[in-house]
Design a protein around this motif. Structure first.
Motif, PDB file in Angstrom:
ATOM      1  N   VAL A 123       0.775  -1.190  -0.228  1.00 24.53           N
ATOM      2  CA  VAL A 123      -0.031   0.173   0.158  1.00 24.53           C
ATOM      3  C   VAL A 123       0.999   1.250  -0.094  1.00 24.53           C
ATOM      4  CG1 VAL A 123      -1.546   1.406   1.495  1.00 24.53           C
ATOM      5  CG2 VAL A 123      -2.110  -1.202   0.945  1.00 24.53           C
ATOM      6  N   LEU A 124       1.823   1.383   0.962  1.00 22.14           N
ATOM      7  CA  LEU A 124       2.843   2.309   0.997  1.00 22.14           C
ATOM      8  C   LEU A 124       3.611   2.554  -0.555  1.00 22.14           C
ATOM      9  CD1 LEU A 124       4.322   1.863   4.634  1.00 22.14           C
ATOM     10  CD2 LEU A 124       2.647   3.650   3.891  1.00 22.14           C
ATOM     11  N   ALA A 125       3.698   1.544  -1.084  1.00 22.18           N
ATOM     12  CA  ALA A 125       4.490   1.788  -2.254  1.00 22.18           C
ATOM     13  C   ALA A 125       3.783   2.219  -3.225  1.00 22.18           C
ATOM     14  CB  ALA A 125       5.050   0.062  -2.819  1.00 22.18           C
ATOM     15  N   MET A 126       2.393   1.789  -3.449  1.00 21.90           N
ATOM     16  CA  MET A 126       1.471   2.394  -4.485  1.00 21.90           C
ATOM     17  C   MET A 126       1.239   3.827  -4.050  1.00 21.90           C
ATOM     18  SD  MET A 126       0.866   0.076  -6.832  1.00 21.90           S
ATOM     19  CE  MET A 126       2.640  -0.093  -6.866  1.00 21.90           C
ATOM     20  N   ILE A 127       1.072   4.146  -2.891  1.00 19.06           N
ATOM     21  CA  ILE A 127       0.895   5.469  -2.470  1.00 19.06           C
ATOM     22  C   ILE A 127       2.006   6.599  -2.831  1.00 19.06           C
ATOM     23  CG2 ILE A 127       0.716   7.109  -0.486  1.00 19.06           C
ATOM     24  CD1 ILE A 127      -0.884   5.054   1.000  1.00 19.06           C
ATOM     25  N   ALA A 128       3.435   5.978  -2.817  1.00 20.22           N
ATOM     26  CA  ALA A 128       4.539   6.539  -3.221  1.00 20.22           C
ATOM     27  C   ALA A 128       4.438   6.865  -4.738  1.00 20.22           C
ATOM     28  CB  ALA A 128       5.658   5.835  -2.888  1.00 20.22           C
ATOM     29  N   LEU A 129       3.977   5.743  -5.377  1.00 19.91           N
ATOM     30  CA  LEU A 129       4.050   5.661  -6.933  1.00 19.91           C
ATOM     31  C   LEU A 129       2.800   6.985  -7.297  1.00 19.91           C
ATOM     32  CD1 LEU A 129       4.467   4.785  -9.658  1.00 19.91           C
ATOM     33  CD2 LEU A 129       3.052   2.719  -9.403  1.00 19.91           C
ATOM     34  N   THR A 130       1.961   6.889  -6.694  1.00 19.20           N
ATOM     35  CA  THR A 130       0.949   7.857  -6.945  1.00 19.20           C
ATOM     36  C   THR A 130       1.084   9.306  -6.616  1.00 19.20           C
ATOM     37  OG1 THR A 130      -0.978   6.334  -6.424  1.00 19.20           O
ATOM     38  CG2 THR A 130      -1.540   8.639  -6.346  1.00 19.20           C
ATOM     39  N   LEU A 131       1.772   9.651  -5.708  1.00 17.38           N
ATOM     40  CA  LEU A 131       2.267  10.867  -5.178  1.00 17.38           C
ATOM     41  C   LEU A 131       3.326  11.265  -6.179  1.00 17.38           C
ATOM     42  CD1 LEU A 131       2.360  10.710  -1.476  1.00 17.38           C
ATOM     43  CD2 LEU A 131       0.685  11.982  -2.789  1.00 17.38           C
ATOM     44  N   ALA A 159       7.833  -2.747  -5.445  1.00 18.94           N
ATOM     45  CA  ALA A 159       6.495  -3.634  -5.546  1.00 18.94           C
ATOM     46  C   ALA A 159       7.180  -4.764  -6.322  1.00 18.94           C
ATOM     47  CB  ALA A 159       5.260  -2.964  -6.606  1.00 18.94           C
ATOM     48  N   ASN A 160       8.103  -4.302  -7.388  1.00 18.76           N
ATOM     49  CA  ASN A 160       8.774  -5.422  -8.192  1.00 18.76           C
ATOM     50  C   ASN A 160       9.260  -6.799  -7.128  1.00 18.76           C
ATOM     51  OD1 ASN A 160       8.990  -4.462 -10.626  1.00 18.76           O
ATOM     52  ND2 ASN A 160      10.692  -3.253 -10.450  1.00 18.76           N
ATOM     53  N   PRO A 224      -7.633  -2.616  -2.950  1.00 26.01           N
ATOM     54  CA  PRO A 224      -7.740  -4.013  -2.825  1.00 26.01           C
ATOM     55  C   PRO A 224      -6.912  -4.466  -1.634  1.00 26.01           C
ATOM     56  CG  PRO A 224      -7.703  -3.875  -5.310  1.00 26.01           C
ATOM     57  CD  PRO A 224      -7.280  -2.523  -4.556  1.00 26.01           C
ATOM     58  N   TRP A 225      -5.857  -3.703  -1.469  1.00 22.61           N
ATOM     59  CA  TRP A 225      -4.824  -4.242  -0.352  1.00 22.61           C
ATOM     60  C   TRP A 225      -5.084  -3.559   0.905  1.00 22.61           C
ATOM     61  CZ3 TRP A 225      -1.877  -7.979  -1.134  1.00 22.61           C
ATOM     62  CH2 TRP A 225      -1.647  -8.751  -2.459  1.00 22.61           C
ATOM     63  N   LEU A 226      -5.932  -2.550   1.045  1.00 27.77           N
ATOM     64  CA  LEU A 226      -6.306  -1.801   2.427  1.00 27.77           C
ATOM     65  C   LEU A 226      -6.852  -2.720   3.319  1.00 27.77           C
ATOM     66  CD1 LEU A 226      -7.747   1.829   1.191  1.00 27.77           C
ATOM     67  CD2 LEU A 226      -5.471   1.256   2.305  1.00 27.77           C
ATOM     68  N   PRO A 227      -7.786  -3.511   2.935  1.00 30.63           N
ATOM     69  CA  PRO A 227      -8.320  -4.631   4.230  1.00 30.63           C
ATOM     70  C   PRO A 227      -7.216  -5.315   4.780  1.00 30.63           C
ATOM     71  CG  PRO A 227      -9.841  -4.494   2.403  1.00 30.63           C
ATOM     72  CD  PRO A 227      -8.785  -3.844   1.921  1.00 30.63           C
ATOM     73  N   ALA A 228      -6.372  -5.944   3.697  1.00 30.65           N
ATOM     74  CA  ALA A 228      -5.314  -6.950   4.489  1.00 30.65           C
ATOM     75  C   ALA A 228      -4.258  -5.983   5.049  1.00 30.65           C
ATOM     76  CB  ALA A 228      -4.754  -7.470   3.214  1.00 30.65           C
TER      77      ALA A 228
END
Length: 448
Positions: A123-131, A159-160, A224-228
Motif C-alpha cells: 500500500v505504501l509503495a502504491m501511494i509513493a507511486l501515486t504521489l 512492488a517489483n 484491494p490491499w487496504l483490508p489486508a
C-alpha cells in the motif's frame, strides 16, 4: 482458477511435498488476522474465496502499474525535455534512473518486510507511486521532476520485489500460472501506457496530462490491499519481532544460486533495455520508414504478451529448465545474427524470434518463486536478483550506443549482445535444476 484464502501473510510457503493447508489446496490462513480458517462450511469457504479473488485483482492492478510510469515518459521524453528545458545530461539521467532506482531501492525491501506486513508495505509503495506521478507533472523544475520521478520509482522498486513473494504466499501451488497472469498484465500495462501517452497529451494539450493520468491507475491499485493492510499491521509486526531471533537470515550474495539468478536476470534485462532503446534505430538505418520501424519495435512487445502468460506456467510444470533456457538462447542468437546480416529481408522473423528470446524475463521471475521454499527466501532472492540484475542492465543501452557510435554500424553492438547472451545461458544452466536458496551455504541466524 479459484484463488486461495488470504489474510495475514504466512511466514513461509509450503515446502515441496507438504500437505495442503486446511480449507483448500492453496489456503494460506484465513481472511482475518492470521488465525486458522473460521470453519469449513459453505460460508467460510465463500468468504475465503472472495478474499482470494480480491488479492488476485490487487496483484494484477499493481502489475499493470509497474512499467506505465516509465513507458509513458519514454513516449513523451522529447516534450518533457522541451517543457522543462532539460539538458542532454539531465535527460540521460532521467532515462537511466529506473534501473538505478530498481537496483538501489529494491535492495532495501527485505529490511522493510521484516518491519512491516507485506500488504501494508505494498500500500505504501502504491501511494509513493501515486504521489510521485502527481507531483512530477505539477513542477516546472528539472531537479524536482527528477526527485519526484525517483519517488514514483521507489514505489515500483518495492512492488517489483514484493510480487513474487506475495504469489508464493497466497498461491503456493499455482505460482507459475499466477506469475504468468501478472507478467501478462505488466506487459499490457507497459504497452498501453506507451501507446496512449502521446494521444492523451495531445487531447489535453500538454505532456503533463500524458504522464499524470497514470497516477489514477496507481491510486486504484491501493484499494484491494487496504483490508489486508489494516488487518495485518500491528499483529504481524509483533509476531515478526517475537520470531525474529529464531529465523535464519537468507543471504543470496553468499550463494552460487543467488549470483546465477542475478546474472541471468541482469544479462536478459541488459539485452531487453538495449533492444527497446535501439532496435527502431537499427531498422531505420536498414532503410525502414520511422513509422514502420516503430511498428516493428512494438511487435516485440505485443508478441511478448502471450509469452509472458505461458512461460511461467510452463516453467512451473518442468522439473528441469535447461530445454527452456537453451530454446530461448537459440531464438535470441538467430535473431541477433539475422539483424546483423539481413536486417531488412527478414525483419518480421527477427522480431518474432526476439520476442521469444525475451521470454527469459517471465522465466526468471517465475524461477525466483521456484528456487525458494519460504516467503523469507523468496523476498531475499527476489531483492538480490533484481537489485544486482538492474545494475547490470543499466549498462546495456549505454554500451550499445557507444559501440554503434564508435564503429558506425551494428555488427559490434550485436556481437556484444551475443556475449551477454552467452553469460545469460551459462547462468541459466546453473539455475535450471531444482534447488533452493534456503539449502545453499550462507544464511546466518540473526535477530529481526
Amino acid at each position: 482458477m479459484t484463488p486461495p484464502a488470504a489474510g495475514t501473510p504466512a511466514t513461509s510457503a509450503p515446502t515441496a511435498g507438504a500437505a495442503p493447508a486446511p480449507g483448500g489446496a492453496d489456503t494460506i490462513g484465513s481472511a482475518g488476522s492470521g488465525n486458522p480458517p473460521s470453519g469449513h462450511g459453505p460460508s467460510g469457504t465463500s468468504e475465503r474465496t472472495r478474499t482470494g479473488w480480491l488479492l488476485l485483482v490487487g496483484m494484477l492492478l499493481v502489475a499493470v502499474n509497474l512499467r506505465a510510469a516509465m513507458t509513458s515518459l519514454g513516449a513523451l521524453l522529447d516534450e518533457v525535455r522541451v517543457g522543462l528545458a532539460l539538458s542532454g545530461t539531465m535527460a540521460g539521467v532521467v532515462t537511466t534512473l529506473p534501473a538505478v532506482a530498481f537496483a538501489g531501492l529494491g535492495a532495501t525491501t527485505p529490511w522493510l518486510v521484516r518491519r512491516l506486513s507485506a500488504p501494508r508495505l505494498l500500500v505504501l509503495a502504491m501511494i509513493a507511486l501515486t504521489l510521485g506521478q502527481v507531483l512530477r507533472v505539477l513542477t516546472g523544475s528539472a531537479v524536482v521532476f527528477l526527485a519526484t520521478s525517483a519517488l514514483a520509482l521507489a514505489g515500483i522498486a518495492v512492488a517489483n520485489i514484493l510480487l513474487p513473494m506475495l504469489v508464493k504466499q497466497y498461491f503456493p501451488h499455482r505460482t507459475g500460472l499466477v506469475t504468468g497472469v501478472y507478467m501478462m498484465t505488466l506487459t499490457v500495462g507497459a504497452t498501453a501506457a506507451a501507446a496512449a501517452a502521446v494521444p492523451v497529451a495531445h487531447a489535453f494539450g500538454s505532456w503533463r496530462a500524458g504522464l499524470g493520468v497514470w497516477a489514477a491507475l496507481a491510486a486504484v491499485a491501493v484499494l484491494p490491499w487496504l483490508p489486508a493492510a489494516l488487518r495485518t499491521g500491528g499483529a504481524a509486526r509483533r509476531a515478526g519481532l517475537r520470531g525474529g531471533r529464531a529465523r535464519a537470515r537468507i543471504s543470496p550474495a553468499r550463494t552460487r544460486l543467488g549470483w546465477a539468478m542475478a546474472l541471468y536476470f541482469g544479462a536478459q534485462s541488459l539485452s531487453a533495455y538495449a533492444i527497446m532503446g535501439w532496435l527502431a534505430v537499427l531498422f531505420r538505418d536498414a532503410g525502414f520508414r520511422p513509422q514502420d520501424a516503430g511498428l516493428l519495435l512494438a511487435g516485440v512487445t505485443a508478441l511478448g504478451v502471450p509469452i509472458a502468460l505461458t512461460m511461467p506456467t510452463l516453467a512451473g510444470r518442468l522439473s528441469d529448465l535447461r530445454l527452456l533456457v537453451l530454446g530461448l538462447t537459440a531464438a535470441s542468437s538467430v535473431a541477433y545474427l539475422g539483424l546483423a546480416f539481413a536486417p531488412r529481408g527478414g525483419a518480421v522473423l527477427w522480431v518474432v524470434l526476439l520476442a521469444l528470446g525475451q521470454g527469459a524475463f517471465p522465466l526468471i521471475l517465475a524461477t525466483i518463486g521456484l528456487r525458494a521454499r519460504t516467503a523469507d527466501g523468496t523476498v531475499a532472492l527476489s531483492a538480490f536478483t533484481q537489485s544486482v540484475g538492474y545494475l547490470i542492465a543499466a549498462l546495456g543501452p549505454l554500451l550499445v550506443g557507444i559501440l554503434h557510435e564508435s564503429t558506425g554500424g551494428w555488427t559490434a553492438p550485436l556481437g556484444f549482445l551475443l556475449v551477454a547472451l552467452a553469460v545469460q545461458t551459462g547462468a541459466g544452466i546453473v539455475i535450471a535444476r531444482p534447488r533452493y536458496i534456503e539449502d545453499e551455504r550462507g544464511p546466518a541466524v540473526t535477530g529481526g
